[in-house]
Design a protein around this motif. Structure first.
Motif, mmCIF file in Angstrom:
data_model
loop_
_atom_site.group_PDB
_atom_site.id
_atom_site.type_symbol
_atom_site.label_atom_id
_atom_site.label_comp_id
_atom_site.label_asym_id
_atom_site.label_seq_id
_atom_site.Cartn_x
_atom_site.Cartn_y
_atom_site.Cartn_z
ATOM 1 N N THR A 153 0.622 -1.204 -0.549
ATOM 2 C CA THR A 153 0.267 -0.220 0.130
ATOM 3 C C THR A 153 1.013 1.611 0.184
ATOM 4 O OG1 THR A 153 -1.941 -1.136 1.162
ATOM 5 C CG2 THR A 153 -2.334 1.495 1.031
ATOM 6 N N TYR A 154 0.551 2.369 -0.362
ATOM 7 C CA TYR A 154 1.446 2.816 -1.576
ATOM 8 C C TYR A 154 0.982 4.613 -0.182
ATOM 9 C CZ TYR A 154 3.218 0.395 -5.225
ATOM 10 O OH TYR A 154 3.529 -0.283 -5.493
ATOM 11 N N PHE A 155 2.375 5.098 0.298
ATOM 12 C CA PHE A 155 1.382 6.409 0.084
ATOM 13 C C PHE A 155 2.652 7.494 0.396
ATOM 14 C CE2 PHE A 155 -0.216 3.431 3.767
ATOM 15 C CZ PHE A 155 -1.071 3.641 3.683
ATOM 16 N N PRO A 156 2.607 9.362 0.677
ATOM 17 C CA PRO A 156 3.010 9.885 0.452
ATOM 18 C C PRO A 156 4.946 9.854 1.018
ATOM 19 C CG PRO A 156 1.441 10.640 0.012
ATOM 20 C CD PRO A 156 0.863 9.555 0.490
ATOM 21 N N GLU A 157 4.378 9.279 1.789
ATOM 22 C CA GLU A 157 5.475 8.711 2.797
ATOM 23 C C GLU A 157 6.252 7.960 3.787
ATOM 24 O OE1 GLU A 157 2.325 9.927 4.356
ATOM 25 O OE2 GLU A 157 2.075 11.474 3.862
ATOM 26 N N GLY A 158 5.433 7.444 2.827
ATOM 27 C CA GLY A 158 6.443 5.568 3.055
ATOM 28 C C GLY A 158 5.326 4.221 2.006
ATOM 29 N N THR A 159 6.165 3.162 2.455
ATOM 30 C CA THR A 159 5.425 2.303 1.983
ATOM 31 C C THR A 159 5.447 0.727 2.616
ATOM 32 O OG1 THR A 159 5.937 2.549 -1.084
ATOM 33 C CG2 THR A 159 5.114 0.491 -0.224
ATOM 34 N N GLN A 160 3.909 0.647 2.734
ATOM 35 C CA GLN A 160 3.444 -0.520 3.891
ATOM 36 C C GLN A 160 3.540 -1.644 3.227
ATOM 37 O OE1 GLN A 160 4.305 1.825 6.375
ATOM 38 N NE2 GLN A 160 3.066 1.476 7.497
ATOM 39 N N GLY A 161 4.023 -2.823 2.978
ATOM 40 C CA GLY A 161 3.803 -3.935 2.456
ATOM 41 C C GLY A 161 3.610 -5.356 3.851
ATOM 42 N N ILE A 162 2.097 -6.478 3.381
ATOM 43 C CA ILE A 162 2.541 -7.315 4.402
ATOM 44 C C ILE A 162 2.948 -8.513 3.393
ATOM 45 C CG2 ILE A 162 0.038 -8.709 4.812
ATOM 46 C CD1 ILE A 162 -1.639 -6.784 4.959
ATOM 47 N N LEU A 163 4.012 -9.470 4.155
ATOM 48 C CA LEU A 163 4.564 -10.612 3.274
ATOM 49 C C LEU A 163 4.040 -11.938 3.128
ATOM 50 C CD1 LEU A 163 6.899 -11.009 1.527
ATOM 51 C CD2 LEU A 163 8.502 -11.046 3.582
ATOM 52 N N GLU A 164 3.529 -12.776 2.782
ATOM 53 C CA GLU A 164 2.817 -13.751 3.039
ATOM 54 C C GLU A 164 3.857 -14.843 2.642
ATOM 55 O OE1 GLU A 164 -0.231 -13.074 0.863
ATOM 56 O OE2 GLU A 164 -1.408 -12.244 3.417
ATOM 57 N N TRP A 165 3.633 -15.986 2.514
ATOM 58 C CA TRP A 165 3.978 -17.575 2.146
ATOM 59 C C TRP A 165 2.703 -17.964 1.677
ATOM 60 C CZ3 TRP A 165 5.644 -22.447 3.890
ATOM 61 C CH2 TRP A 165 5.799 -22.794 2.778
ATOM 62 N N PHE A 212 12.435 -10.217 10.756
ATOM 63 C CA PHE A 212 14.091 -10.528 9.691
ATOM 64 C C PHE A 212 14.196 -12.436 10.145
ATOM 65 C CE2 PHE A 212 17.837 -10.770 8.109
ATOM 66 C CZ PHE A 212 17.802 -10.991 5.971
ATOM 67 N N SER A 213 14.058 -12.312 11.403
ATOM 68 C CA SER A 213 14.211 -13.683 11.754
ATOM 69 C C SER A 213 13.838 -14.428 11.085
ATOM 70 C CB SER A 213 14.423 -13.973 13.294
ATOM 71 O OG SER A 213 15.993 -13.062 13.818
ATOM 72 N N LYS A 214 11.923 -15.102 11.104
ATOM 73 C CA LYS A 214 11.072 -15.164 11.233
ATOM 74 C C LYS A 214 11.096 -15.451 9.414
ATOM 75 C CE LYS A 214 6.539 -15.123 12.122
ATOM 76 N NZ LYS A 214 5.395 -14.297 12.237
ATOM 77 N N VAL A 215 11.731 -14.800 8.518
ATOM 78 C CA VAL A 215 11.962 -14.745 6.779
ATOM 79 C C VAL A 215 12.784 -15.344 6.617
ATOM 80 C CG1 VAL A 215 12.214 -13.659 5.493
ATOM 81 C CG2 VAL A 215 10.834 -12.167 6.299
ATOM 82 N N LYS A 216 14.351 -15.097 7.460
ATOM 83 C CA LYS A 216 14.979 -16.081 7.068
ATOM 84 C C LYS A 216 14.813 -17.719 7.999
ATOM 85 C CE LYS A 216 18.234 -13.891 9.562
ATOM 86 N NZ LYS A 216 19.817 -13.899 10.708
ATOM 87 N N ASP A 217 14.452 -17.814 8.462
ATOM 88 C CA ASP A 217 14.007 -18.824 9.235
ATOM 89 C C ASP A 217 13.545 -19.919 7.958
ATOM 90 O OD1 ASP A 217 14.848 -19.079 11.686
ATOM 91 O OD2 ASP A 217 13.356 -18.724 12.860
ATOM 92 N N LEU A 218 12.475 -19.130 7.610
ATOM 93 C CA LEU A 218 11.515 -19.546 6.547
ATOM 94 C C LEU A 218 12.161 -19.914 5.457
ATOM 95 C CD1 LEU A 218 8.897 -20.053 4.949
ATOM 96 C CD2 LEU A 218 8.595 -18.062 4.743
ATOM 97 N N VAL A 219 13.084 -18.940 5.253
ATOM 98 C CA VAL A 219 13.717 -19.175 3.311
ATOM 99 C C VAL A 219 15.302 -19.769 3.485
ATOM 100 C CG1 VAL A 219 15.159 -16.656 1.408
ATOM 101 C CG2 VAL A 219 12.437 -16.399 2.922
#
Length: 133
Positions: free
Chosen positions: A8-20, A108-115
């Motif tokens: 989701t884009y905003f003028p101040e930054g971008t928010q996201g949801i990372l899924e698998w 980030f640990s959750k991402v690393k543990d998965l990937v």
């Protein structure tokens, strides 16, 4: 393996949801979309291969390969996109504001543990970046 980042884009930054496989891994923060400008914009939407990478600054992290017109787009811990990112993606546990989050190292640990186990088996891991619908 394909991770999906819904933005989701905003003028101040971008928010996201990372899924698998439709399951939430964590949230993400990025810089705002500024037409792919180096070091001040989030990366363009698309599908990118992820690789493990090591640097003195971030230790082990992830690298998005072959981002058009960009070099060293990484996934690494950060809690404030404007202060800590130069076009990279930061996993966070929760969003605390636009382009801000908390407990990034934990996320980030959750991402690393998965990937990392998948990468260690010499399998391809990709990230698909899309607009949240």
């Amino acid at each position: 393996m394909v991770l999906v980042l819904h933005r989701t884009y905003f003028p101040e930054g971008t928010q996201g949801i990372l899924e698998w496989n439709g399951d939430l891994i964590c949230y993400t923060i990025e810089l705002p979309w500024l037409d792919k400008q180096k070091r001040i914009s989030c990366v363009p939407e698309g599908e990118y291969i992820l690789q493990k990478r090591f640097s003195k600054k971030f230790g082990w992290h992830l690298h998005l390969v072959n981002v058009p017109g960009r070099d060293y787009i990484l996934i690494h811990p950060a809690n404030d996109a404007k202060k800590e990112l130069l076009g990279c993606i930061a996993p966070v546990t929760t969003h605390t504001g636009i382009g801000k989050g908390n407990y990034s190292r934990k996320a980030f640990s959750k991402v690393k543990d998965l990937v990392y186990p998948v990468l260690s088996d010499n399998q391809v891991v990709k990230i698909l970046i899309t607009t949240k619908s």
